[in-house]
Design an enzyme around this catalytic site. Structure first.
Site: not given
Length: 153
Positions: A43-44
């Site tokens: 996600g990051c």
């Protein structure tokens, strides 16, 4: 907890590339200050690459993007190089910036509670006032939403 309309809490952090970044140093520019849990996680990485790809649009409205996590400068250097990121990554190892912005929170995964960084973004205007806050960010579509708000300032 910081709120829209308040002065943004001052920050100064070491960044990738042996630099540093501060609220004072960015005065006169719009700032997209986004907090993320950890370098090089799915996600990051998606979020960082989204900001990377949209940087020309942010630059055209005189906005700086600053990503913040508790990762070390060395980890930021690797993350930035691996994904060709083109904006500053602030290292908040002591958690003081996360605390000031209210992003160091209790989280829960599989019934286990722990402390971690809430994915959140703060849009700060040229005078250092918070103009928008996104908390518990879902990555899909987030960069476009932040860009639209930044362009509207």
């Amino acid at each position: 907890m910081v709120e829209v309309g308040q002065k943004a809490p001052e920050f100064k952090m070491s960044t990738d590339g042996a630099g540093d970044v501060s609220l004072k140093g960015l005065k006169g520019k719009k700032i997209v200050l986004y907090f993320y849990p950890k370098d090089d996680t799915p996600g990051c990485t998606t979020e960082a690459c989204g900001f990377r790809d949209s940087l020309p649009d942010f630059t055209s409205v005189d906005a700086e993007i600053v990503g913040v996590s508790k990762d070390t400068v060395a980890k930021h250097d690797k993350f930035k190089a691996k994904h060709e990121l083109n904006f500053a990554l602030g290292s908040d190892e002591d958690g003081s910036v996360c605390e000031a912005y209210g992003t160091w929170v209790e989280k829960s995964m599989y019934g286990r509670k722990y402390m971690g960084i809430e994915r959140a973004t703060f849009l700060i205007d040229e005078k250092g006032v918070i103009r928008n806050i996104w908390r518990k960010v879902k990555v899909k579509g987030h960069v476009d939403e932040v860009l639209a708000a930044t362009q509207a300032l």
